[in-house]
Design a protein around this motif. Structure first.
Motif, short mmCIF file in Angstrom:
data_model
loop_
_atom_site.label_atom_id
_atom_site.label_comp_id
_atom_site.label_asym_id
_atom_site.label_seq_id
_atom_site.Cartn_x
_atom_site.Cartn_y
_atom_site.Cartn_z
N GLU A 467 0.83 -1.20 0.00
CA GLU A 467 0.00 0.00 0.00
C GLU A 467 0.87 1.25 0.00
O GLU A 467 1.96 1.28 0.60
N LEU A 468 0.35 2.29 -0.65
CA LEU A 468 0.97 3.60 -0.64
C LEU A 468 -0.09 4.62 -0.98
O LEU A 468 -1.13 4.28 -1.56
N PRO A 469 0.08 5.89 -0.60
CA PRO A 469 -0.93 6.90 -0.92
C PRO A 469 -1.00 7.15 -2.42
O PRO A 469 -0.06 6.87 -3.16
N GLY A 470 -2.12 7.71 -2.87
CA GLY A 470 -2.28 8.05 -4.28
C GLY A 470 -3.15 7.05 -5.00
O GLY A 470 -3.62 6.06 -4.44
N GLY A 471 -3.37 7.32 -6.29
CA GLY A 471 -4.23 6.48 -7.09
C GLY A 471 -3.62 5.14 -7.40
O GLY A 471 -2.42 4.90 -7.21
N PRO A 475 1.42 8.30 -10.73
CA PRO A 475 2.89 8.30 -10.82
C PRO A 475 3.57 7.60 -9.66
O PRO A 475 4.59 6.91 -9.86
N GLN A 476 3.03 7.76 -8.43
CA GLN A 476 3.65 7.10 -7.28
C GLN A 476 3.54 5.58 -7.39
O GLN A 476 4.50 4.85 -7.09
N ALA A 477 2.38 5.10 -7.82
CA ALA A 477 2.20 3.66 -7.96
C ALA A 477 3.09 3.10 -9.07
O ALA A 477 3.65 2.01 -8.93
N GLN A 478 3.26 3.85 -10.15
CA GLN A 478 4.14 3.39 -11.22
C GLN A 478 5.59 3.31 -10.75
O GLN A 478 6.31 2.35 -11.06
N GLN A 479 6.02 4.31 -9.97
CA GLN A 479 7.38 4.26 -9.45
C GLN A 479 7.55 3.12 -8.47
O GLN A 479 8.62 2.47 -8.44
N LEU A 480 6.52 2.83 -7.70
CA LEU A 480 6.59 1.70 -6.77
C LEU A 480 6.79 0.39 -7.53
O LEU A 480 7.57 -0.47 -7.11
N VAL A 481 6.07 0.22 -8.64
CA VAL A 481 6.24 -1.00 -9.44
C VAL A 481 7.69 -1.13 -9.90
O VAL A 481 8.29 -2.22 -9.80
#
Length: 736
Positions: A467-471, A475-481
């Protein structure tokens, strides 16, 4: 060969029309069923990392589709709302096909919004349901949710959003094509000067569209074809068929004016021998541009490429056979330009057209015009580096769509409190020391707020939900991937963000190959057409300028929202990932279409005397009206896209309209003649200029006649005329 084809089409005109009529009727009767056979193809190729990860995850712990509902408009604890919601939630659990219901009334989920004014319910369907069965269950669930005693209930989810997308695509196609056909019919009648002349290109276009629907119906039996593909391909066929028809009709008028007494079959043969060559080369160029989509190897783009290839082949065949046959039948009803008809109330003066006037201006100031136009196009392209490309989700639906409203409210009120996690599959038990260490390293990734281990997974594997904040795909989720995959190559990461990352990476990796295929193939075609190496390079650079400027305008309009109210949509902060790819092939193909029209005639003029500037101006003067009429026609067709409510479709429509406007006005009207004037004879390298025509033998000089009074200038002639009228004096005396 083309002359023989044109002559055969003219002589067998009724047979040719009968064959195309049968094809059109078959398409009208059977082709309409293509919408019943469409489906939503996968966005990624089967070997994409996220696709493989999702397939493995489905095998270990299958999950069904979900329906999401936001229930609000009154206090969460209102007695009537609690009673109604509780009863309905238990009814939904009893619906066959429902696997799980998570809500704040009966499951204690705690998913309650700000100020306790709304709550979130998530209904999971059984994973073994087929697509049609899941759709039917989702609609039953949605109907039940709407019976809850609450003033504001919005229901959505991926399955319902796809249904709304498909329904809207069909509605947009019906409305957009109807309006486009009506406006196009009126425009063609006005431009060609009569009902029969105006209906000729439209009849050919309808035959091509009907044949395309028939071909797409057959294609849908072998591979997934979406409603979006049907919309794009049919409108492309409509525009191309009209373009090719206008070129054939315009050249027939020229041949008839040059030799009024020639038989119609001979005039049609000459027409197809010249304009037909441009149609053939243009069709090959557009087809090659569309074939560039195959390089990306994605199901959606593959269907678009195949459908596009079919429609280009049909439009080219119609331009070389059906249109000449129709011209041979209706040639007496095709008025010459400028003649007086019931449409043209007075005979028009034969003045140079818009492109001819623009070309003449550009040739007088070639360097200034070339620099100014290039700079202007680059200014329009400035927003392009800031483009945010994403997969269209519910936000691409019109603002009135319930699925979009449910998505936006859920993200706004519950996205921060209940973020959608990124699923990660580890091929090892959760108790394995290496797995425990890996989970700890995942918790240390920047931005991660929590890592949970999913329950119910077979013991040989572990599914972690990061889990992380944002959609879910921001962009945050894409960087997490990217961070998770860099953490350990054995991690199988899936979810919306992983799919978007894979789509972007695949596009970036294959785009150079697609560019090479399209650029080299179309460059070779232009070389074969012109015999020049310089002209193809110049044409390709101009096309890239048009594409960059168009995409820059789209970023400003659809991502930043400039003019959104005027176009009637609500921006969602991104462009659909497929939009630049589709516009690349469409703009490249259609730009080559107009380039071929002009270059074919310019080369024809240049081969007469080798005068570059004269050939450019003469070619643009002769073909400019055709290109302008074709641009107006195809602009009307693609504006039918802009009238729709689907943002992804509207992007294509507005983009094509902008591209055609830029290409026909500033690129073909100003930049093309300016660059060709600057390059001069170098345009045609390595082809040598044609030899000058041999001078005719000079006739022997005749004796000069005696001067007459009317040949003398000014007052002296008038005085001599008066003296000549004085009686009784010789000529010498009169002059004296």
């Amino acid at each position: 060969m083309l002359a023989r084809l044109g002559r055969a089409a003219a002589r067998g005109r009724y047979v040719v029309c009968a064959i195309w009529t049968v094809l059109a009727l078959a398409g009208a009767v059977l082709g309409g069923s293509v919408y019943d056979r469409t489906e939503s193809p996968d966005q990624l190729r089967p070997d994409a990392p996220s696709t493989l990860a999702q397939a493995r995850l489905d095998a270990l712990d299958p999950e069904g589709e979900t329906v999401v509902a936001v229930i609000g408009g009154r206090d969460f604890h209102a007695t009537a709302l609690v009673d109604s919601a509780t009863r309905i939630m238990f009814e939904i659990r009893a619906i066959p096909g429902v696997a799980k219901v998570t809500d704040a009334y009966t499951a204690g989920s705690g998913m309650i919004g700000p100020e306790r004014q709304n709550s979130l319910a998530v209904i999971e369907l059984q994973p073994q349901l087929s697509e049609d069965e899941a759709q039917a269950v989702a609609e039953r669930v949605a109907a039940a949710l709407h019976r809850i005693d609450s003033p504001e209930i919005v229901v959505g989810g991926k399955l319902l959003a796809e249904r709304d997308f498909n329904d809207q695509a069909v509605a947009d196609a019906a409305f957009g094509e109807s309006v486009a056909l009506a406006v196009l019919c009126a425009a063609l009648i006005v431009m060609l000067g009569g009902l029969a002349a105006g209906l000729l290109p439209l009849g050919a276009a309808l035959a091509v569209v009907a044949g395309t629907l028939l071909a797409l119906t057959g294609l849908a039996g072998t591979m997934p074809v979406s409603e979006y593909t049907v919309n794009v391909v049919t409108l492309l066929g409509l525009g191309l068929a009209v373009d090719y028809s206008l070129l054939i009709v315009a050249r027939f008028r020229e041949e008839r004016a040059a030799d009024p007494g020639a038989p119609v079959d001979e005039l049609v043969a000459r027409t197809v021998a010249t304009a037909g060559r441009a149609v053939l080369v243009s069709g090959l160029a557009v087809g090659i541009a569309l074939s560039g989509l195959f390089v990306f190897a994605e199901p959606l783009l593959a269907a678009m490429a195949l459908g596009g290839a079919l429609v280009v082949a049909l439009a080219t065949a119609a331009g070389l056979t059906l249109v000449p046959a129709l011209v041979a039948i209706a040639h007496r009803r095709i008025p010459a330009p400028g003649t007086r008809t019931w449409v043209w109330r007075r005979a028009a003066r034969r003045e140079p057209g818009f492109l001819a006037r623009s070309a003449r201006y550009a040739q007088r100031r070639p360097a200034v015009v070339a620099l100014a136009v290039s700079a202007g196009l680059l200014v329009l392209a400035l927003p392009l580096p800031h483009a945010n490309l994403a997969d269209s989700d519910a936000r691409s639906l019109p603002a009135s769509s319930e699925a979009r409203q449910a998505y936006e409210v859920a993200q706004r009120d519950f996205g921060g409190k209940y973020p959608q996690p990124v699923p990660v599959l580890i091929e090892a038990p959760a108790t394995d020391p290496s797995t425990v260490a890996l989970l700890e390293r995942m918790r240390a990734v920047p931005g991660v707020t929590d890592v949970d281990v999913r329950e119910g997974v077979p013991p040989q594997a572990t599914v972690a939900e990061v889990e992380l904040p944002g959609g879910a795909s921001g962009p945050q989720a894409q960087q997490l991937v990217r961070d998770l995959r860099a953490l350990d190559p054995s991690l199988l990461v899936t979810g919306p963000a992983a799919e978007l990352v894979d789509a972007k990476d695949a596009t970036a990796a294959r785009l150079p190959v697609a560019l090479a295929v399209v650029v080299l193939a179309t460059g070779l075609l232009l070389f074969l057409l012109t015999g020049s190496l310089v002209v193809p390079v110049k044409a390709l650079l101009m096309n890239l300028l048009t594409l960059a400027a168009t995409l820059g305008v789209l970023v400003a309009v659809f991502q930043w929202g400039w003019g959104a109210d005027l176009l009637g949509f609500t921006p969602w902060g991104a462009l659909d990932l497929t939009t630049p790819l589709l516009l690349f092939v469409f703009i490249f193909g259609l730009s080559m279409d107009y380039e071929v029209f002009l270059l074919a005639r310019i080369r024809e003029e240049w081969r007469r005397d080798g005068d570059n500037d004269r050939a450019v101006l003469a070619g643009i003067t002769a073909t400019g009206p055709v290109v302008t009429a074709a641009a107006v026609s195809i602009g009307i067709v693609f504006l039918g896209f802009a009238l729709g409510d689907l943002i992804a479709v509207k992007e294509i429509g507005v983009g094509m309209a902008v591209a055609v406007l830029l290409d026909v006005t500033v690129v073909r009207g100003l930049l093309l003649p300016a660059l060709m004037s600057l390059l001069g004879r170098a345009n045609w390298w390595p082809t040598r200029p044609p030899a000058a025509p041999p001078a005719a033998a000079a006739p022997a000089p005749a004796p000069a006649p005696a001067p007459r009074s009317s040949d003398l200038p000014g007052k002296r002639a008038k005085a001599r005329s008066r003296f000549a009228q004085v009686p009784g004096k010789s000529n010498d005396q009169r002059v004296g």
